[in-house]
Motif scaffolding. Structure first.
Motif, PDB file in Angstrom:
ATOM      1  N   UNK A  16       0.829  -1.211   0.000  1.00  0.00           N
ATOM      2  CA  UNK A  16       0.000   0.000   0.000  1.00  0.00           C
ATOM      3  C   UNK A  16       0.862   1.260   0.000  1.00  0.00           C
ATOM      4  N   UNK A  17       2.045   1.186   0.584  1.00  0.00           N
ATOM      5  CA  UNK A  17       2.937   2.321   0.693  1.00  0.00           C
ATOM      6  C   UNK A  17       3.531   2.711  -0.662  1.00  0.00           C
ATOM      7  N   UNK A  18       3.678   1.790  -1.557  1.00  0.00           N
ATOM      8  CA  UNK A  18       4.337   2.032  -2.833  1.00  0.00           C
ATOM      9  C   UNK A  18       3.805   3.219  -3.617  1.00  0.00           C
ATOM     10  N   UNK A  19       2.525   3.234  -3.962  1.00  0.00           N
ATOM     11  CA  UNK A  19       2.009   4.357  -4.749  1.00  0.00           C
ATOM     12  C   UNK A  19       2.088   5.693  -4.017  1.00  0.00           C
ATOM     13  N   UNK A  20       1.968   5.669  -2.698  1.00  0.00           N
ATOM     14  CA  UNK A  20       2.006   6.916  -1.930  1.00  0.00           C
ATOM     15  C   UNK A  20       3.410   7.512  -1.946  1.00  0.00           C
ATOM     16  N   UNK A  21       4.403   6.690  -1.755  1.00  0.00           N
ATOM     17  CA  UNK A  21       5.774   7.187  -1.638  1.00  0.00           C
ATOM     18  C   UNK A  21       6.444   7.396  -2.990  1.00  0.00           C
ATOM     19  N   UNK A  22       6.128   6.597  -3.959  1.00  0.00           N
ATOM     20  CA  UNK A  22       6.857   6.650  -5.221  1.00  0.00           C
ATOM     21  C   UNK A  22       6.266   7.612  -6.240  1.00  0.00           C
ATOM     22  N   UNK A  23       4.997   7.949  -6.127  1.00  0.00           N
ATOM     23  CA  UNK A  23       4.375   8.835  -7.107  1.00  0.00           C
ATOM     24  C   UNK A  23       5.042  10.208  -7.164  1.00  0.00           C
ATOM     25  N   UNK A  24       5.265  10.883  -6.037  1.00  0.00           N
ATOM     26  CA  UNK A  24       5.928  12.192  -6.132  1.00  0.00           C
ATOM     27  C   UNK A  24       7.333  12.106  -6.721  1.00  0.00           C
ATOM     28  N   UNK A  25       8.073  11.058  -6.388  1.00  0.00           N
ATOM     29  CA  UNK A  25       9.416  10.908  -6.945  1.00  0.00           C
ATOM     30  C   UNK A  25       9.364  10.722  -8.451  1.00  0.00           C
ATOM     31  N   UNK A  26       8.434   9.925  -8.930  1.00  0.00           N
ATOM     32  CA  UNK A  26       8.296   9.712 -10.367  1.00  0.00           C
ATOM     33  C   UNK A  26       7.865  10.993 -11.060  1.00  0.00           C
ATOM     34  N   UNK A  27       6.967  11.761 -10.452  1.00  0.00           N
ATOM     35  CA  UNK A  27       6.530  13.011 -11.053  1.00  0.00           C
ATOM     36  C   UNK A  27       7.669  14.027 -11.102  1.00  0.00           C
ATOM     37  N   UNK A  28       8.485  14.072 -10.070  1.00  0.00           N
ATOM     38  CA  UNK A  28       9.634  14.980 -10.096  1.00  0.00           C
ATOM     39  C   UNK A  28      10.581  14.612 -11.224  1.00  0.00           C
ATOM     40  N   UNK A  29      10.756  13.340 -11.458  1.00  0.00           N
ATOM     41  CA  UNK A  29      11.649  12.914 -12.531  1.00  0.00           C
ATOM     42  C   UNK A  29      11.045  13.179 -13.893  1.00  0.00           C
ATOM     43  N   UNK A  30       9.753  12.862 -14.078  1.00  0.00           N
ATOM     44  CA  UNK A  30       9.142  12.963 -15.396  1.00  0.00           C
ATOM     45  C   UNK A  30       8.662  14.371 -15.744  1.00  0.00           C
ATOM     46  N   UNK A  31       7.933  15.012 -14.845  1.00  0.00           N
ATOM     47  CA  UNK A  31       7.343  16.307 -15.152  1.00  0.00           C
ATOM     48  C   UNK A  31       8.325  17.464 -14.989  1.00  0.00           C
ATOM     49  N   UNK A  32       9.102  17.433 -13.943  1.00  0.00           N
ATOM     50  CA  UNK A  32      10.042  18.520 -13.665  1.00  0.00           C
ATOM     51  C   UNK A  32      11.381  18.265 -14.349  1.00  0.00           C
TER      52      UNK A  32
END
Length: 78
Positions: A16-32
């Motif tokens: 359950x922790x995976x999507x909560x913790x990893x989504x912001x990191x992935x967005x920082x890499x992809x969007x920013x």
């Protein structure tokens, strides 16, 4: 932690922790585009990370609710 992850309850909690913790990191890499830090040192990297997260939050706010942001209306004198 190793023992906790071997139990069914611990594995489910970690899943359950995976999507909560990893989504912001992935967005920082992809969007920013933050794949490497430009500055050196712990404090400098923390500041750069904070700026990137703030930028991501502002972009998300703008994309999801552009009509709810206050706009100044220009009045034409004449």
């Amino acid at each position: 932690m190793d023992h906790r992850l071997r139990t069914p309850h611990g594995a489910a909690a970690y899943r359950r922790r995976g999507p909560i913790a990893e989504t912001p990191n992935a967005q920082l890499k992809d969007l920013i585009g933050l794949r490497r830090f430009a500055r050196r040192g712990l404090q400098a990297v923390q500041e750069e990370s904070l700026l990137a997260a703030l930028t991501l939050n502002l972009l998300t706010l703008f994309r999801t609710a552009p009509d709810s942001l206050p706009h100044k209306t220009r009045t034409v004198a004449g």
